[in-house]
Design an enzyme around this catalytic site. Structure first.
Site, PDB file in Angstrom:
ATOM      1  N   THR A   1       0.802  -1.237   0.000  1.00  0.00           N
ATOM      2  CA  THR A   1       0.000   0.000   0.000  1.00  0.00           C
ATOM      3  C   THR A   1       0.834   1.287   0.000  1.00  0.00           C
ATOM      4  O   THR A   1       0.292   2.367   0.223  1.00  0.00           O
ATOM      5  CB  THR A   1      -0.936   0.060   1.235  1.00  0.00           C
ATOM      6  OG1 THR A   1      -0.125   0.095   2.419  1.00  0.00           O
ATOM      7  CG2 THR A   1      -1.880  -1.110   1.288  1.00  0.00           C
ATOM      8  N   TRP A   2       2.146   1.173  -0.226  1.00  0.00           N
ATOM      9  CA  TRP A   2       2.979   2.386  -0.213  1.00  0.00           C
ATOM     10  C   TRP A   2       2.482   3.327  -1.319  1.00  0.00           C
ATOM     11  O   TRP A   2       2.286   2.858  -2.455  1.00  0.00           O
ATOM     12  CB  TRP A   2       4.454   2.007  -0.437  1.00  0.00           C
ATOM     13  CG  TRP A   2       5.411   3.089  -0.047  1.00  0.00           C
ATOM     14  CD1 TRP A   2       5.142   4.258   0.621  1.00  0.00           C
ATOM     15  CD2 TRP A   2       6.837   3.101  -0.278  1.00  0.00           C
ATOM     16  NE1 TRP A   2       6.304   4.979   0.816  1.00  0.00           N
ATOM     17  CE2 TRP A   2       7.342   4.300   0.275  1.00  0.00           C
ATOM     18  CE3 TRP A   2       7.717   2.203  -0.901  1.00  0.00           C
ATOM     19  CZ2 TRP A   2       8.699   4.628   0.224  1.00  0.00           C
ATOM     20  CZ3 TRP A   2       9.070   2.531  -0.953  1.00  0.00           C
ATOM     21  CH2 TRP A   2       9.557   3.735  -0.394  1.00  0.00           C
TER      22      TRP A   2
ATOM     23  N   ASP B   1      -0.338  -5.136   3.498  1.00  0.00           N
ATOM     24  CA  ASP B   1       0.839  -4.550   4.147  1.00  0.00           C
ATOM     25  C   ASP B   1       0.760  -3.029   4.108  1.00  0.00           C
ATOM     26  O   ASP B   1       0.602  -2.438   3.046  1.00  0.00           O
ATOM     27  CB  ASP B   1       2.115  -5.001   3.406  1.00  0.00           C
ATOM     28  CG  ASP B   1       3.354  -4.385   4.029  1.00  0.00           C
ATOM     29  OD1 ASP B   1       3.799  -4.896   5.075  1.00  0.00           O
ATOM     30  OD2 ASP B   1       3.860  -3.376   3.500  1.00  0.00           O
TER      31      ASP B   1
ATOM     32  N   TYR C   1       3.643   5.442   5.627  1.00  0.00           N
ATOM     33  CA  TYR C   1       3.105   5.670   4.286  1.00  0.00           C
ATOM     34  C   TYR C   1       2.116   6.836   4.292  1.00  0.00           C
ATOM     35  O   TYR C   1       1.037   6.748   4.875  1.00  0.00           O
ATOM     36  CB  TYR C   1       2.448   4.397   3.728  1.00  0.00           C
ATOM     37  CG  TYR C   1       3.399   3.207   3.626  1.00  0.00           C
ATOM     38  CD1 TYR C   1       4.787   3.396   3.646  1.00  0.00           C
ATOM     39  CD2 TYR C   1       2.926   1.912   3.519  1.00  0.00           C
ATOM     40  CE1 TYR C   1       5.657   2.321   3.569  1.00  0.00           C
ATOM     41  CE2 TYR C   1       3.797   0.822   3.427  1.00  0.00           C
ATOM     42  CZ  TYR C   1       5.158   1.037   3.468  1.00  0.00           C
ATOM     43  OH  TYR C   1       6.017  -0.021   3.394  1.00  0.00           O
TER      44      TYR C   1
ATOM     45  N   GLN D   1      10.887  -8.542   6.627  1.00  0.00           N
ATOM     46  CA  GLN D   1      10.397  -8.027   5.337  1.00  0.00           C
ATOM     47  C   GLN D   1      11.568  -7.348   4.633  1.00  0.00           C
ATOM     48  O   GLN D   1      12.174  -6.422   5.165  1.00  0.00           O
ATOM     49  CB  GLN D   1       9.240  -7.048   5.560  1.00  0.00           C
ATOM     50  CG  GLN D   1       8.613  -6.614   4.264  1.00  0.00           C
ATOM     51  CD  GLN D   1       7.407  -5.694   4.434  1.00  0.00           C
ATOM     52  OE1 GLN D   1       7.458  -4.539   4.054  1.00  0.00           O
ATOM     53  NE2 GLN D   1       6.322  -6.218   4.982  1.00  0.00           N
TER      54      GLN D   1
ATOM     55  N   TYR E   1       9.432  -7.364  -0.422  1.00  0.00           N
ATOM     56  CA  TYR E   1       8.813  -6.101  -0.827  1.00  0.00           C
ATOM     57  C   TYR E   1       9.405  -5.605  -2.142  1.00  0.00           C
ATOM     58  O   TYR E   1      10.465  -6.068  -2.562  1.00  0.00           O
ATOM     59  CB  TYR E   1       8.869  -5.061   0.303  1.00  0.00           C
ATOM     60  CG  TYR E   1      10.175  -4.354   0.614  1.00  0.00           C
ATOM     61  CD1 TYR E   1      10.734  -3.423  -0.258  1.00  0.00           C
ATOM     62  CD2 TYR E   1      10.808  -4.554   1.840  1.00  0.00           C
ATOM     63  CE1 TYR E   1      11.898  -2.738   0.065  1.00  0.00           C
ATOM     64  CE2 TYR E   1      11.976  -3.864   2.171  1.00  0.00           C
ATOM     65  CZ  TYR E   1      12.512  -2.957   1.275  1.00  0.00           C
ATOM     66  OH  TYR E   1      13.661  -2.280   1.591  1.00  0.00           O
TER      67      TYR E   1
ATOM     68  N   LEU F   1       8.294  -6.001  -7.844  1.00  0.00           N
ATOM     69  CA  LEU F   1       8.400  -5.571  -9.249  1.00  0.00           C
ATOM     70  C   LEU F   1       9.442  -4.465  -9.389  1.00  0.00           C
ATOM     71  O   LEU F   1       9.523  -3.809 -10.427  1.00  0.00           O
ATOM     72  CB  LEU F   1       7.034  -5.063  -9.748  1.00  0.00           C
ATOM     73  CG  LEU F   1       5.850  -6.020  -9.538  1.00  0.00           C
ATOM     74  CD1 LEU F   1       4.536  -5.347  -9.908  1.00  0.00           C
ATOM     75  CD2 LEU F   1       6.049  -7.299 -10.355  1.00  0.00           C
TER      76      LEU F   1
HETATM   77  P1  NAP Z   1       6.230  -2.932  -6.284  1.00  0.00           P
HETATM   78  O1  NAP Z   1       5.123  -3.689  -5.683  1.00  0.00           O
HETATM   79  O2  NAP Z   1       7.435  -3.644  -6.747  1.00  0.00           O
HETATM   80  O3  NAP Z   1       5.712  -2.066  -7.517  1.00  0.00           O
HETATM   81  C1  NAP Z   1       4.608  -1.206  -7.432  1.00  0.00           C
HETATM   82  C2  NAP Z   1       4.498  -0.439  -8.734  1.00  0.00           C
HETATM   83  O4  NAP Z   1       4.286  -1.358  -9.800  1.00  0.00           O
HETATM   84  C3  NAP Z   1       3.349   0.547  -8.748  1.00  0.00           C
HETATM   85  O5  NAP Z   1       3.793   1.686  -9.448  1.00  0.00           O
HETATM   86  C4  NAP Z   1       2.278  -0.178  -9.546  1.00  0.00           C
HETATM   87  O6  NAP Z   1       1.477   0.735 -10.268  1.00  0.00           O
HETATM   88  C5  NAP Z   1       3.115  -0.987 -10.515  1.00  0.00           C
HETATM   89  N1  NAP Z   1       2.446  -2.218 -10.957  1.00  0.00           N
HETATM   90  C6  NAP Z   1       1.905  -3.199 -10.210  1.00  0.00           C
HETATM   91  N2  NAP Z   1       1.426  -4.197 -10.989  1.00  0.00           N
HETATM   92  C7  NAP Z   1       1.642  -3.811 -12.263  1.00  0.00           C
HETATM   93  C8  NAP Z   1       1.353  -4.386 -13.514  1.00  0.00           C
HETATM   94  N3  NAP Z   1       0.766  -5.575 -13.621  1.00  0.00           N
HETATM   95  N4  NAP Z   1       1.714  -3.708 -14.639  1.00  0.00           N
HETATM   96  C9  NAP Z   1       2.316  -2.503 -14.565  1.00  0.00           C
HETATM   97  N5  NAP Z   1       2.618  -1.903 -13.390  1.00  0.00           N
HETATM   98  C10 NAP Z   1       2.281  -2.551 -12.260  1.00  0.00           C
HETATM   99  O7  NAP Z   1       6.762  -1.769  -5.298  1.00  0.00           O
HETATM  100  P2  NAP Z   1       6.474  -1.296  -3.832  1.00  0.00           P
HETATM  101  O8  NAP Z   1       5.158  -0.637  -3.724  1.00  0.00           O
HETATM  102  O9  NAP Z   1       7.681  -0.541  -3.407  1.00  0.00           O
HETATM  103  O10 NAP Z   1       6.496  -2.648  -2.955  1.00  0.00           O
HETATM  104  C11 NAP Z   1       5.330  -3.356  -2.605  1.00  0.00           C
HETATM  105  C12 NAP Z   1       4.943  -3.098  -1.151  1.00  0.00           C
HETATM  106  O11 NAP Z   1       5.981  -3.506  -0.263  1.00  0.00           O
HETATM  107  C13 NAP Z   1       4.763  -1.609  -0.813  1.00  0.00           C
HETATM  108  O12 NAP Z   1       3.577  -1.070  -1.341  1.00  0.00           O
HETATM  109  C14 NAP Z   1       4.841  -1.674   0.690  1.00  0.00           C
HETATM  110  O13 NAP Z   1       3.613  -2.147   1.236  1.00  0.00           O
HETATM  111  C15 NAP Z   1       5.974  -2.678   0.887  1.00  0.00           C
HETATM  112  N6  NAP Z   1       7.313  -2.046   1.026  1.00  0.00           N
HETATM  113  C16 NAP Z   1       7.975  -2.178   2.219  1.00  0.00           C
HETATM  114  C17 NAP Z   1       9.215  -1.586   2.393  1.00  0.00           C
HETATM  115  C18 NAP Z   1       9.935  -1.732   3.699  1.00  0.00           C
HETATM  116  O14 NAP Z   1      10.908  -1.004   3.943  1.00  0.00           O
HETATM  117  N7  NAP Z   1       9.546  -2.647   4.548  1.00  0.00           N
HETATM  118  C19 NAP Z   1       9.826  -0.867   1.342  1.00  0.00           C
HETATM  119  C20 NAP Z   1       9.139  -0.778   0.123  1.00  0.00           C
HETATM  120  C21 NAP Z   1       7.902  -1.385  -0.018  1.00  0.00           C
HETATM  121  P3  NAP Z   1       0.038   1.220  -9.758  1.00  0.00           P
HETATM  122  O15 NAP Z   1       0.099   1.251  -8.272  1.00  0.00           O
HETATM  123  O16 NAP Z   1      -0.117   2.533 -10.403  1.00  0.00           O
HETATM  124  O17 NAP Z   1      -0.968   0.212 -10.232  1.00  0.00           O
END
Ligand code: NAP
Length: 277
Positions: A19-20, A48, A53, A163, A191, A194
């Site tokens: 949900t970031w 998550d 966030y 995580q 996390y 992608l």
């Molecule tokens: P991610 O999940 O790797 O990528 C998210 C991005 O990919 C968004 O821009 C999303 O676009 C896009 N996306 C998703 N599915 C897609 C598809 N099928 N085709 C094209 N684009 C697509 O990155 P993340 O948000 O950094 O990581 C996931 C989660 O992990 C976070 O949201 C958070 O909850 C957690 N996190 C934790 C930490 C930590 O320090 N513990 C750090 C980073 C992240 P749209 O949203 O515009 O659809």
């Protein structure tokens, strides 16, 4: 839905929802909520989030998305290291519970290591657990040396997850941290699976996906889902993309496909400092 078993024996879906940045843009708020709700319908019941966030805006949005459905959800949130002292942890958790409009968080993580000694944060987490405010606790962004230090501290060996940044382009943890966690049956929550969408523009991944009849997002997620002890939390704000990503579960990768990905995105050949986003 594929399942990962936590050290407590509790079973959670191997694919959840990140949900970031959710809640930051009013124009897409309704679609973000609809996407999270569709995810729940389709079995992505682990959500998550974190107090960090949007300064709590993501937690507020999650509250709206899970309204009336709290019992379906395995809710993960995180305390900032600057709040991770004894009283600060309790206060941060109380505020998260209010924003999330719930009486409990299923898994509460230390977001990354700060200056508070592990013993103090763990004591606070255990007190929250005893009070029923959190059901499990864990950590995030802790490297091997941190984990070795945490483990012998009271409550340290009870962490439910670490995580970590883990995807095809970030395989450093496979050298030592991942095996260490595996030996202790601590599942990793991957996390940025992608690489915040950057992996989707990778030509090698695109060609692999095309050869095997899937999309790049499905290939990246299917690779992580091939492990039995990795929970994946892609974030997506659009229902169409969510359905596409779920298709990863229909593409269990064969040994030959995994070997091909090893050639394209080689595993580490030595220790690397933990990367984080
Ligand atoms: P991610 O999940 O790797 O990528 C998210 C991005 O990919 C968004 O821009 C999303 O676009 C896009 N996306 C998703 N599915 C897609 C598809 N099928 N085709 C094209 N684009 C697509 O990155 P993340 O948000 O950094 O990581 C996931 C989660 O992990 C976070 O949201 C958070 O909850 C957690 N996190 C934790 C930490 C930590 O320090 N513990 C750090 C980073 C992240 P749209 O949203 O515009 O659809």
């Amino acid at each position: 839905m594929k399942i990962v078993t936590l050290p407590s024996g509790e079973r959670v879906p191997a694919c959840g929802q990140g949900t970031w940045y959710m809640g930051d843009d009013r124009a897409i708020r309704a679609e973000e909520i609809a996407t999270l709700r569709l995810g729940l319908d389709l079995g992505l019941t682990l959500i998550d989030t974190a107090e960090m966030y949007g300064d709590g805006r993501a937690e507020q949005l999650v509250a709206e998305a899970i309204a009336g459905r709290r019992d379906e959800v395995f809710l993960v949130s995180k305390v900032l290291p600057t709040h991770a002292a004894r009283h600060g942890t309790a206060a941060a958790c109380e505020k998260s519970l209010k924003r999330l409009k719930t009486d409990r968080i299923d898994l509460y993580l230390l977001h990354w290591r700060g200056n508070v000694p592990f013993a103090e944060t763990l004591e606070a987490l255990m007190a929250l657990q005893s009070a029923g405010k959190i059901r499990h606790y864990g950590v995030s962004n802790l490297d091997l040396a941190d984990m070795r230090e945490l483990w012998p501290v009271a409550g340290g060996a009870a962490v439910a997850t670490n995580q970590l940044l883990y995807n095809l382009a970030r395989r450093g943890i496979e050298w030592d941290l991942l095996p260490w966690l595996r030996e202790r049956r601590v599942p990793v929550m991957a996390y940025s699976p992608l690489e915040q969408a950057r992996l989707l523009r990778n030509a090698k991944l695109a060609a692999f996906a095309k050869r095997h009849g899937m999309t790049p997002a499905q290939a990246a997620l299917a690779w992580l889902l091939a492990s039995d002890d990795v929970i994946v939390i892609p974030k997506c704000a659009r229902r169409e993309r969510l359905k596409e990503n779920l298709g990863a579960l229909d593409h269990a990768l064969s040994a030959a496909q995994l070997a091909e990905l090893d050639r394209l995105f080689p595993p580490p050949t030595g220790p690397r400092p933990l990367e984080m986003l």
